[in-house]
Design a protein around this motif. Structure first.
Motif, PDB file in Angstrom:
ATOM      1  N   ILE A 325     -26.032 -18.671  -7.100  1.00  0.00           N
ATOM      2  CA  ILE A 325     -25.551 -18.095  -8.364  1.00  0.00           C
ATOM      3  C   ILE A 325     -25.822 -16.591  -8.346  1.00  0.00           C
ATOM      4  O   ILE A 325     -26.974 -16.164  -8.370  1.00  0.00           O
ATOM      5  CB  ILE A 325     -26.245 -18.746  -9.571  1.00  0.00           C
ATOM      6  N   GLU A 327     -25.668 -14.164 -10.486  1.00  0.00           N
ATOM      7  CA  GLU A 327     -25.649 -13.661 -11.864  1.00  0.00           C
ATOM      8  C   GLU A 327     -27.101 -13.496 -12.288  1.00  0.00           C
ATOM      9  O   GLU A 327     -27.959 -14.280 -11.864  1.00  0.00           O
ATOM     10  CB  GLU A 327     -24.940 -14.696 -12.758  1.00  0.00           C
ATOM     11  N   SER A 331     -27.962 -13.315 -18.316  1.00  0.00           N
ATOM     12  CA  SER A 331     -26.561 -13.628 -18.611  1.00  0.00           C
ATOM     13  C   SER A 331     -26.245 -15.064 -18.224  1.00  0.00           C
ATOM     14  O   SER A 331     -25.464 -15.730 -18.912  1.00  0.00           O
ATOM     15  CB  SER A 331     -25.588 -12.608 -18.010  1.00  0.00           C
ATOM     16  N   PHE A 332     -26.907 -15.581 -17.182  1.00  0.00           N
ATOM     17  CA  PHE A 332     -26.696 -17.004 -16.852  1.00  0.00           C
ATOM     18  C   PHE A 332     -27.166 -17.884 -18.023  1.00  0.00           C
ATOM     19  O   PHE A 332     -26.482 -18.830 -18.419  1.00  0.00           O
ATOM     20  CB  PHE A 332     -27.428 -17.386 -15.562  1.00  0.00           C
ATOM     21  N   ARG A 335     -24.723 -17.724 -20.913  1.00  0.00           N
ATOM     22  CA  ARG A 335     -23.531 -18.521 -20.589  1.00  0.00           C
ATOM     23  C   ARG A 335     -23.855 -20.017 -20.708  1.00  0.00           C
ATOM     24  O   ARG A 335     -23.087 -20.798 -21.262  1.00  0.00           O
ATOM     25  CB  ARG A 335     -23.090 -18.198 -19.161  1.00  0.00           C
ATOM     26  N   ARG A 382     -23.324 -23.537 -13.654  1.00  0.00           N
ATOM     27  CA  ARG A 382     -23.175 -22.879 -12.345  1.00  0.00           C
ATOM     28  C   ARG A 382     -21.697 -22.746 -11.973  1.00  0.00           C
ATOM     29  O   ARG A 382     -21.277 -21.703 -11.482  1.00  0.00           O
ATOM     30  CB  ARG A 382     -23.913 -23.661 -11.261  1.00  0.00           C
ATOM     31  N   SER A 385     -20.257 -19.965 -13.898  1.00  0.00           N
ATOM     32  CA  SER A 385     -20.733 -18.680 -13.390  1.00  0.00           C
ATOM     33  C   SER A 385     -19.976 -18.289 -12.124  1.00  0.00           C
ATOM     34  O   SER A 385     -19.569 -17.140 -11.946  1.00  0.00           O
ATOM     35  CB  SER A 385     -22.235 -18.778 -13.125  1.00  0.00           C
ATOM     36  N   ARG A 388     -16.390 -16.892 -12.558  1.00  0.00           N
ATOM     37  CA  ARG A 388     -16.199 -15.671 -13.337  1.00  0.00           C
ATOM     38  C   ARG A 388     -15.185 -14.764 -12.701  1.00  0.00           C
ATOM     39  O   ARG A 388     -15.169 -14.617 -11.478  1.00  0.00           O
ATOM     40  CB  ARG A 388     -17.520 -14.894 -13.404  1.00  0.00           C
TER      41      ARG A 388
END
Ligand code: PMP
Ligand code: GLN
Length: 388
Positions: A325, A327, A331-332, A335, A382, A385, A388
């Motif tokens: 991941i 990110e 921010s994960f 989300r 995940r 993410s 994105r």
């Protein structure tokens, strides 16, 4: 108009994530609290005490029955010889105990050594008390400090060091050799150790909790903090304890008397009963939590997540970067709670500067179905993410 330490402070991440989970109806694997309501017999004692017991101000230092029970508990489980009359104070949660310690022991300009990741109440309270933080960074995956770290952080101005063991959020226990090293520095620099040991009974795989207070030279310079919230999985109760040598206890009492003065007597008396009647509870709590830890860990690993080891607390950590991941943790987590229906805690919340941003903390003190659905939703987060 306002004190700059507080006006600049963000709302604690635990409240931020729990509020988002409440708003969105997400599964909350963020803030550390169990799904289960806690031991029924202890709750019944509290109810009985509310209905038929004494509900006026209890003694400032706590009900004698609770202070005696705390001293006996620490004797039985940790071999400590504490005099309940002069060495035990009851507080409104460990949070108040920590505030008493910082406000009561720091003089303006005193240096305070802390370890990062740092439980979120420490730094603002140290600063508000006039202390100057000296932060030692612990590195994953072992989250240990070295002699060189302590040499760099301690000085003749070091008044306090704050040790959280077991450590929230890393879910690690401080190894005996590291405790011995820290004790050596406390003695050498005449430093008082604030020992946040709220997770002392929440340890797994046969581990035995070692209080820093038991090490040579530490009996007179350790302020040991515990919490019934963690001992009995009753996190909303906010009944804490401080164990410290008489001279320290006398000073801490002066801070306590104008922070809260006392803690609800009905809860105190239920906790006293619980401490005297709970050897089975501690063993079953540990076994149940270890099974929940393993269940969540296996589900996440089966989904391709990289899970860090958890030796204690309600938490396990997931390495986002190692789980593919790309990110950052905050921010994960935003989300995940908003779009995938699961709340977690970003580890960066435990840093003031230069945070570790690749790890999230998950609470596994939950029913099986909550854990299974939580793991499924994390897998969805995940995917979102990555897309994105
Ligand atoms: N210290 C640590 C390390 C904690 O994890 C917590 C809460 N989980 C506290 C202090 C606060 O404990 P209490 O709820 O008893 O105030
Ligand atoms: N200590 C709990 C945790 O780490 C939260 C306590 C709080 O919300 N202040 O999740």
């Amino acid at each position: 108009m306002a004190n700059p330490i507080y006006s600049a402070l963000p709302t604690t991440i635990f409240e931020v994530m729990s509020a988002l989970a409440r708003e969105t109806g997400a599964i909350n694997l963020g803030q550390g609290f169990p799904d289960e309501p806690g031991p029924e017999a202890i709750r019944r004692h509290a109810a009985e005490a509310v209905a038929h017991g004494y509900n006026q101000y209890p003694p400032m230092a706590g009900l004698p029955e609770l202070r005696e029970a705390v001293a006996r508990h620490y004797q039985r489980f940790q071999g400590l010889d504490l005099d309940w009359k002069s060495e035990i104070t009851v507080t409104s949660g460990a949070t108040e105990a920590l505030a008493c310690a910082f406000l009561g022991l720091i003089e303006t300009g005193d240096e305070v050594v802390l370890f990062a990741p740092t439980y979120d109440s420490y730094l603002p309270m140290v600063r508000r008390a006039g202390g100057i933080p000296r932060v030692v960074r612990l590195q994953p995956p072992h989250w240990r400090f070295s002699r060189a770290d302590l040499e760099a952080a301690f000085s003749p101005r070091t008044r306090l060091v704050v040790l959280n063991n077991p450590l929230n959020p890393s879910a690690t226990l401080c190894p005996p050799e590291d405790l011995a090293l820290l004790a050596e520095f406390c003695v050498r620099f005449d430093t008082v150790a604030i020992c946040d040991e709220v997770w002392e009974q929440v340890i797994f795989d046969g581990a035995v909790h070692q209080p820093l207070m038991a090490l040579p030279g530490m009996r007179e310079r350790a302020v040991k903090i515990g919490s019934a919230g963690k001992l009995f999985a009753l996190t909303g109760w906010k009944v804490g304890f401080i164990a410290a040598a008489p001279a320290l206890t006398q000073t801490l009492a002066k801070a306590h008397q104008f922070l809260t003065f006392t803690t609800p007597p009905n809860l105190q008396s239920a906790v006293a009963w619980g401490l005297a009647n709970s050897d089975d509870w501690f063993a079953s709590m540990r076994a149940d939590l270890a099974a929940s830890r393993d269940r969540l860990s296996q589900a996440l690993k089966a989904d391709g997540f990289t899970v860090l080891q958890s030796a204690g607390t309600y938490f396990l950590n997931v390495d986002l970067a190692a789980s593919g991941i790309a990110e950052d943790d905050m921010s994960f987590c935003l989300r995940a709670v908003k779009d995938a229906g699961v709340a977690a805690i970003p580890l960066s919340a435990f840093y003031e500067s230069d945070p570790v941003t690749t790890i999230i903390r998950l609470c596994f003190a939950k029913r099986d179905e909550t854990l299974d659905e939580g793991a499924r939703r994390l897998a969805k987060a995940r995917e979102l993410s990555r897309a994105r």
